[in-house]
Design a protein around this motif. Structure first.
Motif, PDB file in Angstrom:
ATOM      1  N   GLU A  81      95.773  14.642 -22.853  1.00 55.63           N
ATOM      2  CA  GLU A  81      95.850  13.544 -24.454  1.00 55.63           C
ATOM      3  C   GLU A  81      97.311  13.656 -25.021  1.00 55.63           C
ATOM      4  O   GLU A  81      97.097  14.707 -25.562  1.00 55.63           O
ATOM      5  CB  GLU A  81      95.176  13.046 -24.932  1.00 55.63           C
ATOM      6  CG  GLU A  81      93.988  12.481 -23.796  1.00 55.63           C
ATOM      7  CD  GLU A  81      92.635  12.066 -24.896  1.00 55.63           C
ATOM      8  OE1 GLU A  81      93.426  10.942 -25.844  1.00 55.63           O
ATOM      9  OE2 GLU A  81      91.259  12.117 -24.621  1.00 55.63           O
ATOM     10  N   LEU A  82      98.431  13.020 -24.235  1.00 54.86           N
ATOM     11  CA  LEU A  82      99.694  13.131 -24.981  1.00 54.86           C
ATOM     12  C   LEU A  82      99.714  12.948 -26.749  1.00 54.86           C
ATOM     13  O   LEU A  82     100.361  13.791 -27.208  1.00 54.86           O
ATOM     14  CB  LEU A  82     100.830  12.997 -24.835  1.00 54.86           C
ATOM     15  CG  LEU A  82     100.866  13.926 -23.194  1.00 54.86           C
ATOM     16  CD1 LEU A  82     102.123  13.184 -22.152  1.00 54.86           C
ATOM     17  CD2 LEU A  82     100.944  15.138 -22.781  1.00 54.86           C
ATOM     18  N   HIS A 142     104.234   9.994 -27.961  1.00 60.15           N
ATOM     19  CA  HIS A 142     103.994   9.496 -26.052  1.00 60.15           C
ATOM     20  C   HIS A 142     103.111   8.521 -26.098  1.00 60.15           C
ATOM     21  O   HIS A 142     103.390   7.780 -25.731  1.00 60.15           O
ATOM     22  CB  HIS A 142     103.771  10.516 -25.695  1.00 60.15           C
ATOM     23  CG  HIS A 142     103.775  10.414 -23.793  1.00 60.15           C
ATOM     24  ND1 HIS A 142     102.488  10.216 -23.420  1.00 60.15           N
ATOM     25  CD2 HIS A 142     104.913   9.970 -22.747  1.00 60.15           C
ATOM     26  CE1 HIS A 142     103.020   9.628 -22.188  1.00 60.15           C
ATOM     27  NE2 HIS A 142     104.168   9.979 -21.377  1.00 60.15           N
ATOM     28  N   ALA A 143     102.153   8.931 -26.181  1.00 64.10           N
ATOM     29  CA  ALA A 143     101.144   7.131 -26.555  1.00 64.10           C
ATOM     30  C   ALA A 143     102.338   5.718 -27.236  1.00 64.10           C
ATOM     31  O   ALA A 143     101.889   4.933 -26.535  1.00 64.10           O
ATOM     32  CB  ALA A 143      99.805   7.233 -27.355  1.00 64.10           C
ATOM     33  N   LEU A 166     105.417   5.595 -27.836  1.00 60.06           N
ATOM     34  CA  LEU A 166     106.694   5.715 -27.095  1.00 60.06           C
ATOM     35  C   LEU A 166     106.344   4.962 -24.925  1.00 60.06           C
ATOM     36  O   LEU A 166     107.344   4.378 -24.177  1.00 60.06           O
ATOM     37  CB  LEU A 166     107.161   6.952 -26.956  1.00 60.06           C
ATOM     38  CG  LEU A 166     108.495   7.450 -28.035  1.00 60.06           C
ATOM     39  CD1 LEU A 166     108.288   8.666 -27.963  1.00 60.06           C
ATOM     40  CD2 LEU A 166     108.920   6.565 -28.328  1.00 60.06           C
ATOM     41  N   ALA A 167     105.090   5.274 -25.118  1.00 60.92           N
ATOM     42  CA  ALA A 167     104.232   4.664 -23.301  1.00 60.92           C
ATOM     43  C   ALA A 167     104.061   2.908 -23.625  1.00 60.92           C
ATOM     44  O   ALA A 167     103.779   2.689 -22.462  1.00 60.92           O
ATOM     45  CB  ALA A 167     103.641   5.400 -22.799  1.00 60.92           C
ATOM     46  N   THR A 178     107.559   4.318 -13.991  1.00 65.66           N
ATOM     47  CA  THR A 178     106.421   5.107 -14.600  1.00 65.66           C
ATOM     48  C   THR A 178     106.393   6.513 -12.811  1.00 65.66           C
ATOM     49  O   THR A 178     106.073   6.015 -11.963  1.00 65.66           O
ATOM     50  CB  THR A 178     105.088   5.140 -14.798  1.00 65.66           C
ATOM     51  OG1 THR A 178     105.202   4.359 -15.668  1.00 65.66           O
ATOM     52  CG2 THR A 178     105.086   6.779 -15.299  1.00 65.66           C
TER      53      THR A 178
END
Length: 125
Positions: free
Chosen positions: A98-99, A103-104, A106-107, A123
């Motif tokens: 899990e980043l 990241h969560a 931005l994604a 992606t």
């Protein structure tokens, strides 16, 4: 000598890992899936783990760390492991990292809409 020192002094990889706080629930969950897949394939976990690592496109080699001839032979069995697609999915899901932030964020859909508008960006996998 404390219990922690006793674990380190024991000399086993398991006790070294316990003593240094590396035996986390997540690691045990991954090990359980590796064991399940090994059982399904009639292989050992020492064969399945490096075979799984070698399935990753970015992995060019797998360090095995065998100390005995028996361990080396067991690890070399990884070269003969054939996974099913579903077994690889299970292993990959168990080992997924899990980043987290950022990241969560931005994604996420909202950030993508703000930064890309109606542009569709595929992606990469």
């Amino acid at each position: 000598m404390t219990a922690t020192n006793a674990a380190v002094d024991d000399g086993t990889r398991k006790n070294f890992t316990i003593a240094n706080g590396g035996l986390a629930e997540r690691n045990l969950d991954i090990a359980d899936v590796v064991k399940q897949v090994a059982t399904e394939l009639g292989r050992t976990t020492a064969e399945v783990a490096p075979a799984w690592a070698l399935q990753k496109p970015g992995v060019t080699s797998s360090l095995i760390g065998a100390r005995t001839l028996v361990q080396l032979e067991d690890n070399l069995g990884a070269l003969e492991v054939d996974f099913t697609a579903s077994q690889l999915v299970r292993l990959d899901e168990a080992g997924a990292i899990e980043l987290g932030f950022p990241h969560a964020m931005l994604a996420g859909d909202r950030m993508r809409a703000v930064t890309h508008g109606d542009l569709k960006v595929e992606t990469r996998r």
